[in-house]
Write an enzyme that holds these catalytic residues in place. Structure first.
Site, short mmCIF file in Angstrom:
data_model
loop_
_atom_site.label_atom_id
_atom_site.label_comp_id
_atom_site.label_asym_id
_atom_site.label_seq_id
_atom_site.Cartn_x
_atom_site.Cartn_y
_atom_site.Cartn_z
CB CYS A 42 6.80 0.90 6.51
SG CYS A 42 6.28 -0.78 6.15
CB VAL A 79 -9.55 -9.54 -8.70
CG1 VAL A 79 -10.03 -10.97 -8.85
CG2 VAL A 79 -8.37 -9.25 -9.62
CG ASP A 283 -0.51 -7.07 5.90
OD1 ASP A 283 0.57 -7.64 6.15
OD2 ASP A 283 -0.70 -5.86 6.10
CG ASN A 305 8.77 -7.11 0.94
OD1 ASN A 305 8.96 -6.95 -0.26
ND2 ASN A 305 8.26 -6.19 1.70
P1 FAD Z 1 -1.30 -4.31 1.33
O1 FAD Z 1 -0.19 -3.36 1.61
O2 FAD Z 1 -2.57 -4.17 2.11
O3 FAD Z 1 -1.61 -4.30 -0.20
C1 FAD Z 1 -2.65 -5.03 -0.76
C2 FAD Z 1 -3.09 -4.35 -2.03
O4 FAD Z 1 -4.02 -5.20 -2.70
C3 FAD Z 1 -3.82 -3.03 -1.79
O5 FAD Z 1 -3.30 -2.03 -2.64
C4 FAD Z 1 -5.26 -3.34 -2.17
O6 FAD Z 1 -5.94 -2.22 -2.70
C5 FAD Z 1 -5.07 -4.42 -3.22
N1 FAD Z 1 -6.26 -5.28 -3.36
C6 FAD Z 1 -6.99 -5.82 -2.38
N2 FAD Z 1 -8.00 -6.55 -2.89
C7 FAD Z 1 -7.89 -6.45 -4.23
C8 FAD Z 1 -8.66 -6.97 -5.31
N3 FAD Z 1 -9.72 -7.74 -5.09
N4 FAD Z 1 -8.28 -6.66 -6.57
C9 FAD Z 1 -7.20 -5.87 -6.80
N5 FAD Z 1 -6.44 -5.36 -5.82
C10 FAD Z 1 -6.78 -5.64 -4.54
N6 FAD Z 1 5.16 -3.06 8.58
C11 FAD Z 1 6.42 -3.25 9.09
O7 FAD Z 1 6.91 -4.39 9.04
N7 FAD Z 1 7.15 -2.21 9.60
C12 FAD Z 1 6.65 -0.95 9.64
O8 FAD Z 1 7.35 -0.03 10.10
C13 FAD Z 1 5.33 -0.72 9.15
N8 FAD Z 1 4.79 0.52 9.20
C14 FAD Z 1 3.53 0.71 8.67
C15 FAD Z 1 2.99 1.99 8.73
C16 FAD Z 1 1.71 2.22 8.23
C17 FAD Z 1 1.13 3.60 8.32
C18 FAD Z 1 0.98 1.15 7.65
C19 FAD Z 1 -0.39 1.38 7.10
C20 FAD Z 1 1.52 -0.12 7.60
C21 FAD Z 1 2.79 -0.35 8.10
N9 FAD Z 1 3.36 -1.62 8.09
C22 FAD Z 1 4.62 -1.82 8.61
C23 FAD Z 1 2.61 -2.77 7.57
C24 FAD Z 1 2.94 -3.02 6.11
O9 FAD Z 1 2.78 -1.84 5.39
C25 FAD Z 1 2.05 -4.11 5.58
O10 FAD Z 1 2.32 -5.28 6.32
C26 FAD Z 1 2.26 -4.37 4.11
O11 FAD Z 1 1.90 -3.26 3.35
C27 FAD Z 1 1.44 -5.58 3.67
O12 FAD Z 1 1.61 -5.75 2.32
P2 FAD Z 1 0.56 -6.58 1.46
O13 FAD Z 1 1.08 -6.51 0.06
O14 FAD Z 1 0.34 -7.90 2.07
O15 FAD Z 1 -0.83 -5.83 1.60
#
Ligand code: FAD
Length: 450
Positions: A42, A79, A283, A305
């Site tokens: 973010c 993975v 996500d 989170n």
């Molecule tokens: P991700 O952040 O997508 O992380 C998943 C990780 O798992 C990645 O690093 C990926 O490489 C890894 N992965 C995937 N598959 C595998 C595998 N098979 N083996 C090993 N590793 C793997 N949200 C808000 O609420 N407010 C905001 O202001 C906001 N601003 C944002 C701005 C930007 C530019 C972006 C891109 C997103 C923003 N978001 C915001 C959204 C927020 O960042 C995401 O909702 C959050 O990062 C989701 O977290 P996550 O851990 O579910 O997934």
């Protein structure tokens, strides 16, 4: 017990920490495909715009920090396969391309989402970027530094596209947003979204609605022009594809883990998938809208989170529940905060409510107090029950406060009558004598009693 977590940005990092607190003796391993873990995606638009002067500042924890808590974080590990029967994973080490099989007792999928990238001509040209992860951020910063682009086209007008428009504009880059739909921000009612359009234009961003991406033209492998589906040609030495994201579900799907109707991984309120012992958070999974009970995919950092915490606790033997979401969200566009919670009037109607709404101009300070900041506020309620259903706030003032009050009202299942008598903090530098939320709730009460 060995708990393995796949993915380590928001949901995975939080799940690991919570699992450790719940089960101090468990073995916890986190595999992360990227070189970085535990960072705030973010914050990336603000690194690009220069508000945050160093990209390292958005990294929250390093693998060593997890290590001190007895959590083994292995980066550059992908993975590639889950064998639920054997309770084993196949992990590819990107550093030397080796593969190993690893057993787990409990598994947490936190694989996140990735940008949607249309398959159009020119999409692989240099200077065509997406922004999702740390490597994308590095590419952005490197391009800005080495090529010093003068004209950018952002394809897509979601909040990431709009945040980037502001960031690029701050760097003196002439920016055009191209949006296929005739409007922006579909979760907002159209008149509220329109205030944002006006603000973008006032700030010098060109916005082309009803124009999709057709192809990208280049010279010597670098993008020079974006062509829209109406044939408009836009000069661009930077093109950003920001047309939305999709959940990373392939790993789960090939292991036979059920997806929900949104296409993200289906989970129950314990964040457990339909395969016992395998949890998902963030996500990559869907949740439920607490107002209409429908499955919803809400890829947001705070939700990731919250869900990570629940998945981590339960995988470690706890009994936590995630109740679903109201869809509360906020972002900044130049001087405006743009925020909402709950259902828009349109979604409320589509969900079978009988919505009644009021729109007003509010302000975050007393009328006579200097530097008061205005905003547009819309409150939506159900005519039959009087229940508050949602709110939208757009403007310079304290839109976050308005929306958080209403989000809390949704949590407490409050009616407009309850909200009209809310005892909220007042002093001229902080609020009008009656908060715009109270005034709007009163106006809705009057409307409902006509
Ligand atoms: P991700 O952040 O997508 O992380 C998943 C990780 O798992 C990645 O690093 C990926 O490489 C890894 N992965 C995937 N598959 C595998 C595998 N098979 N083996 C090993 N590793 C793997 N949200 C808000 O609420 N407010 C905001 O202001 C906001 N601003 C944002 C701005 C930007 C530019 C972006 C891109 C997103 C923003 N978001 C915001 C959204 C927020 O960042 C995401 O909702 C959050 O990062 C989701 O977290 P996550 O851990 O579910 O997934």
């Amino acid at each position: 017990m060995r708990i393995i977590i796949v993915g380590g940005v928001a949901a995975g990092a939080k799940a690991a920490a919570k699992a450790r607190r719940t089960g101090p003796d468990h073995e916890i391993i986190l595999y992360q495909d990227e070189a970085e873990v535990s960072y705030s995606a973010c914050g990336m638009p603000y690194v690009i715009g220069g508000i945050i002067d160093n990209r390292r500042k958005i990294v929250i924890r390093q693998p060593e920090d997890f290590g001190r808590d007895g959590i083994q974080v292995l980066t550059r590990r992908l993975v590639t396969h889950i064998d639920p029967e054997q309770r084993q994973l196949t992990v590819r080490n990107r550093l030397d391309d080796s593969e190993e099989r690893v057993s787990y007792d409990r598994l947490i999928l936190a694989t996140g989402a990735r940008p949607m990238v249309p398959e159009v001509e020119g999409i692989t040209l240099e200077g065509v970027l997406t922004l999702r992860n740390f490597a994308d951020l590095a590419r952005f910063l490197s391009l800005l530094q080495t090529k010093r682009p003068k004209r950018a086209v952002i394809v897509g007008s979601g909040y990431i596209g709009l945040e980037l428009a502001e960031a690029l504009h701050a760097l003196g880059i002439k920016t055009t947003i191209v949006e296929k739909s005739p409007r922006i921000l579909p979760r907002f009612d159209v008149e509220m979204a329109w205030h944002v359009v006006e603000h973008l234009v006032e700030n010098g961003v060109e916005l082309m609605l009803g124009e999709g991406l057709a192809k990208l033209h280049g010279e010597n492998g670098r993008v020079t022009t974006v062509e829209t589906d109406t044939g408009t040609l836009l000069a661009a030495d930077l093109a950003v594809i920001a047309v939305g994201v999709r959940p990373n579900v392939e790993l789960a799907k090939t292991a036979g883990i059920a997806l929900g109707e949104t296409g993200a991984i289906a989970v129950n309120s314990a964040m457990e998938t339909r395969m016992p012992g395998i949890y998902a958070a963030g996500d990559c999974c869907e949740t439920v809208n607490r107002l209409n009970g429908k499955p919803v995919w809400m890829p947001l950092g705070d939700i990731a989170n919250l869900q990570g915490r629940v998945a981590g606790e339960n995988a470690a033997g706890g009994n936590a529940r995630f109740p679903g979401v109201f869809g509360t969200a906020i972002f900044k566009s130049f001087d405006m905060g743009v925020a909402m919670t709950g259902l828009s009037e349109q979604t409320a109607r589509e969900s079978g409510f009988d919505p009644v709404s009021v729109e007003m101009e509010g302000s975050d300070r007393a009328r006579y107090y200097p530097s008061r900041r205005p905003f547009f506020f819309k409150l939506v309620a159900d005519r039959r029950s009087g229940l508050v259903l949602g709110a939208q706030a757009v403007g310079e003032g304290a839109v976050d406060k308005m929306i958080d009050i209403v989000a809390t009202a949704l949590l407490g299942k409050l009616t407009c009558a309850d909200l009209e008598n809310a005892d909220l903090a007042y002093s001229p530098p902080f609020s009008p004598v009656l908060s715009p939320v109270i005034v709007a709730a009163g106006a809705l009460n009057n409307k409902m009693s006509w």
